[in-house]
Design a protein around this motif. Structure first.
Motif, PDB file in Angstrom:
ATOM      1  N   GLY A   1      53.380  72.703  21.888  1.00 33.75           N
ATOM      2  CA  GLY A   1      52.065  72.087  22.038  1.00 33.75           C
ATOM      3  C   GLY A   1      51.246  72.110  20.764  1.00 33.75           C
ATOM      4  N   ILE A   2      51.922  72.178  19.621  1.00 39.91           N
ATOM      5  CA  ILE A   2      51.236  72.225  18.325  1.00 39.91           C
ATOM      6  C   ILE A   2      51.268  70.835  17.696  1.00 39.91           C
ATOM      7  CG2 ILE A   2      51.255  73.224  16.005  1.00 39.91           C
ATOM      8  CD1 ILE A   2      52.629  75.694  17.236  1.00 39.91           C
ATOM      9  N   GLN A   3      50.104  70.285  17.445  1.00 37.12           N
ATOM     10  CA  GLN A   3      50.017  68.962  16.824  1.00 37.12           C
ATOM     11  C   GLN A   3      49.995  69.137  15.309  1.00 37.12           C
ATOM     12  OE1 GLN A   3      46.827  66.557  18.280  1.00 37.12           O
ATOM     13  NE2 GLN A   3      47.257  64.844  16.913  1.00 37.12           N
ATOM     14  N   ALA A   4      51.066  68.710  14.668  1.00 37.19           N
ATOM     15  CA  ALA A   4      51.206  68.917  13.228  1.00 37.19           C
ATOM     16  C   ALA A   4      51.257  67.590  12.490  1.00 37.19           C
ATOM     17  CB  ALA A   4      52.468  69.727  12.938  1.00 37.19           C
ATOM     18  N   ASP A   5      50.750  67.600  11.270  1.00 34.95           N
ATOM     19  CA  ASP A   5      50.819  66.427  10.394  1.00 34.95           C
ATOM     20  C   ASP A   5      51.992  66.592   9.434  1.00 34.95           C
ATOM     21  OD1 ASP A   5      48.463  65.317  11.493  1.00 34.95           O
ATOM     22  OD2 ASP A   5      47.248  66.636  10.226  1.00 34.95           O
ATOM     23  N   THR A   6      52.575  65.464   9.052  1.00 38.00           N
ATOM     24  CA  THR A   6      53.747  65.472   8.177  1.00 38.00           C
ATOM     25  C   THR A   6      53.352  65.144   6.746  1.00 38.00           C
ATOM     26  OG1 THR A   6      55.077  64.694  10.031  1.00 38.00           O
ATOM     27  CG2 THR A   6      56.061  64.537   7.855  1.00 38.00           C
TER      28      THR A   6
ATOM     29  N   ALA B   1      49.510  72.261  10.322  1.00 37.92           N
ATOM     30  CA  ALA B   1      48.758  72.215  11.573  1.00 37.92           C
ATOM     31  C   ALA B   1      47.646  73.248  11.507  1.00 37.92           C
ATOM     32  CB  ALA B   1      49.673  72.504  12.759  1.00 37.92           C
ATOM     33  N   VAL B   2      46.628  73.037  12.315  1.00 38.55           N
ATOM     34  CA  VAL B   2      45.561  74.023  12.468  1.00 38.55           C
ATOM     35  C   VAL B   2      45.494  74.388  13.947  1.00 38.55           C
ATOM     36  CG1 VAL B   2      43.096  74.491  12.310  1.00 38.55           C
ATOM     37  CG2 VAL B   2      44.237  73.210  10.496  1.00 38.55           C
TER      38      VAL B   2
ATOM     39  N   SER C   1      51.200  78.933  19.381  1.00 42.79           N
ATOM     40  CA  SER C   1      50.470  77.950  20.180  1.00 42.79           C
ATOM     41  C   SER C   1      49.054  78.452  20.430  1.00 42.79           C
ATOM     42  CB  SER C   1      51.181  77.719  21.513  1.00 42.79           C
ATOM     43  OG  SER C   1      51.159  78.909  22.291  1.00 42.79           O
ATOM     44  N   MET C   2      48.200  77.576  20.900  1.00 44.57           N
ATOM     45  CA  MET C   2      46.805  77.945  21.155  1.00 44.57           C
ATOM     46  C   MET C   2      46.706  79.105  22.142  1.00 44.57           C
ATOM     47  SD  MET C   2      43.645  77.415  20.413  1.00 44.57           S
ATOM     48  CE  MET C   2      43.494  75.772  19.690  1.00 44.57           C
ATOM     49  N   ALA C   3      47.632  79.174  23.082  1.00 43.88           N
ATOM     50  CA  ALA C   3      47.566  80.209  24.118  1.00 43.88           C
ATOM     51  C   ALA C   3      47.919  81.597  23.594  1.00 43.88           C
ATOM     52  CB  ALA C   3      48.493  79.842  25.279  1.00 43.88           C
TER      53      ALA C   3
END
Length: 643
Positions: A20-25, A55-56, A150-152
């Motif tokens: 669930g990690i939204q990362a940029d390439t 990612a942040v 992950s955020m959790a």
């Protein structure tokens, strides 16, 4: 190499998505980070840098560098520090990730960065995280997924691994175990209770304490010697009321439970005042201790089987391990893993035929209640979807207490011999049992006359008791999957004729800490004959992220979530390439040993370093033999062909 690295990049991308990690390439949509990257070239020229992923998560930055060869994981200086030369940051994953992390810290207001050096391919790889801040970097354990980031979970991971804080659950566990030890001493010294009686007294007091909101008060325990008004008699009256309030049914079940608790009113030693207890009876002293130290923790934590923990601790403090009676209680992380392995749903009907203190039923009910969408569903789960059998009266009473403490007085527990039950009748319970969980008695089959008590016989009987297509998970000693005896081999053959083996997971040798049994989990589909071409999974999960800690026993480390996520990904078919050292997929025969170790083959190509290390080991061995006068071992013998 570029194609290999691109494929590995895609694998890393999939792991990020799964967590669930939204990362940029090769850049970042976050302006300050993207600005920082404009001067972050790994060649250290001040030009643009292109990390594989950024990612942040929360207030942490995640930055990743990938390499297609594990030989390019990390380059270190002679003193062991990570090299930051141009060659190192360009050609090595960890070095490049650290370079980007330091640049981001220098050029932005972010204070905490996790830098990942990932090297290898989708099958054989190393994912190496570092924590980086203004004070430098810290090596962290290798990971298999990014679940902990992950955020959790990332804040908890940071506190555990970076700050090295003791997690609250470890503190709570240490406190509970300390209190269990104290309570054990009190029950033994002041009550003269045996190891099987102690948890019964605790259960009786807990049930009585549930009546506090309906009139019970500890001040009512005055130490009166009148038979109908002793402390034990009063506690018994209130626990009986609580059983009625919980609607424990049928009456024969309620009476069977009550019969186990009569010792609190019948035992004079428990009801006689003692000067060394402040002129209180042992029962009042126990009740005050439990009320002040334990009661709230038990009623507020629906996931944990504290009574089961107490039972295990009481047995261990008494110098036993429960094995003499075949009793090996299952730890919570295993009971919860079962729920995941069978993909437990809120519509399932659970059956545990050897329920002990109720650990599997507690975890199963807890999972189903979380998945339920209405109060009506939750009520139905508690009343109509939980079934259990326990042959021992004391365990049966503890299990019943456990379920009552969780608001389930009508759980369908019975005190009977499971092997004596008709499988056809069991199948019909709850409209059809769909899930079976079991930790059967161990080592009961001592010879031909008791062969029917083997773990495999319990497994077969459970499978026969589940509706067609139902899922069954059992935890047994690894020896049960071998089938050493003629009788066991026949049972294995019979199982595959009627049911399907989905797979077997070899577990941590310390799963049953202090017991000495090395266990495995076997998962089946009931009522469907095992096809000859069926591919089953055999997994080595000995490294599960749980470790033995002094005074605590087996505890979860920061690696456990990551390890379990990878296990479940492999089990669910989400990992296309996996090392055979972890999992083997294969057809099976009833004559096979149903264990990973039986099917395992080494599919990893040795590296040049591996080869050189092997040569070095051999030369060292030969040198040692020669210097110790055993050079003759290496002299060639024979004719001209050996000259």
């Amino acid at each position: 190499m570029a194609k290999k690295e691109a494929n590995f990049d895609l694998y890393i991308h999939d792991l990020l998505v799964e967590a669930g990690i939204q990362a940029d390439t090769q850049g970042s949509n976050i302006v300050p980070i993207n600005e920082a990257l404009k001067t972050a070239s790994k060649h250290q020229t001040g030009k643009v840098g292109f990390p594989e992923y950024i990612a942040v998560v929360d207030d942490f930055v995640l930055v990743m560098e990938d390499k297609a060869d594990r030989a390019n994981l990390c380059l270190k200086e002679a003193d062991g520090t990570i090299s930051m030369t141009v060659q190192a940051t360009t050609d090595y994953a960890v070095n490049g990730a650290l370079h980007y992390a330091q640049h981001i810290l220098q050029k932005t207001t972010y204070k905490k960065v996790f830098a990942f050096g990932n090297a290898g391919d989708s099958k054989h790889h190393t994912l190496q995280p570092l924590f980086v801040d203004k004070n430098g970097y810290k090596w962290l354990p290798e990971v298999q997924t990014f679940e902990n980031f992950s955020m959790a979970h990332i804040v908890e991971y940071y506190k555990r691994l970076v700050l090295e804080e003791t997690p609250p659950e470890d503190i709570e566990l240490a406190d509970i175990l300390k209190k269990a030890k104290e309570l054990h001493e009190y029950l033994r010294n002041y009550g003269g209770l045996g190891e099987d009686e102690k948890p019964l007294v605790v259960s009786a007091i807990l049930l009585a304490l549930r009546e506090k909101e309906y009139g019970f008060n500890l001040n009512q325990l005055t130490g009166d010697t009148l038979e109908s008004n002793t402390d034990g008699a009063i506690l018994y009256q209130y626990l009986e009321k609580n059983l009625q309030r919980a609607k424990v049914a049928p009456e024969v079940k309620k009476q069977r439970v009550l019969n186990q608790f009569t010792l609190i009113k019948d035992r004079p030693q428990l009801n006689t005042k003692r000067a060394d207890l402040g002129d209180k009876t042992p029962l009042k002293y126990f009740a005050e201790y439990i009320n002040n130290n334990i009661f709230q923790a038990i009623v507020s934590n629906g996931r944990e089987d504290y009574l089961g923990r107490f039972y295990g601790e009481f047995v261990s403090y008494s110098g036993g391990d429960g094995q003499a009676l075949g009793v090996v209680l299952t730890p919570r992380h295993i009971t919860e893993l079962f729920c995941e392995l069978v993909d437990l749903k809120p519509t399932d009907v659970i059956f545990d035929p050897c329920c002990g203190t109720g650990g599997f039923l507690i975890s199963g009910m807890h999972k189903m209640l979380r998945l339920a969408k209405s109060d009506a569903e939750r009520k139905h789960i508690k009343q109509q979807q939980i079934y259990g059998i326990e042959i021992r009266d004391d365990m049966f009473s503890i299990a019943t207490t456990n379920m009552i403490l969780r608001g389930d007085g009508q759980s369908n527990l019975i005190c009977e011999d499971f092997l004596a039950q008709d499988p056809g009748e069991l199948q019909l319970k709850g409209g059809g049992i769909t899930v079976g969980f079991m930790n059967p008695p161990y080592s009961q089959a001592k010879g031909k006359d008791t062969a029917n008590l083997s773990e495999l016989c319990f497994i077969r009987h459970l499978l026969n008791s589940i509706t067609t297509g139902g899922r069954v998970a059992v935890i047994v000693p690894v020896s049960a999957m071998i089938g050493k005896t003629k009788e066991d081999k026949a049972v294995k053959q019979d199982i595959l004729k009627k049911h399907t083996l989905e797979g077997v997971i070899s577990l941590n040798k310390d799963t049953f800490y202090r017991v000495g049994t090395v266990p495995c989990i076997a998962v089946f589909t009931a009522g469907e004959p095992h096809p000859a071409d069926k591919i089953a999974k055999f997994i080595n999960f000995e490294d599960d992220g749980f470790e033995v800690k002094k005074h605590l026993g087996l505890v979860e480390t920061e690696r456990a979530k990551d390890k379990q996520q990878y296990l479940l990904d492999c089990w669910r078919g989400k990992v296309a390439d996996f090392p055979s050292s972890f999992m083997v997929e294969t057809t099976v025969e009833d004559t096979d040993e149903w264990l990973h170790s039986f099917y395992y083959y080494n599919d990893e190509i040795p590296t040049e370093d591996d080869f050189m290390n092997s040569i070095a080991d051999y030369l060292t061995f030969e040198f040692n033999m020669v210097t110790h006068g055993k050079g003759y071992l290496f002299e060639q013998k024979g004719g001209d062909n050996n000259a």
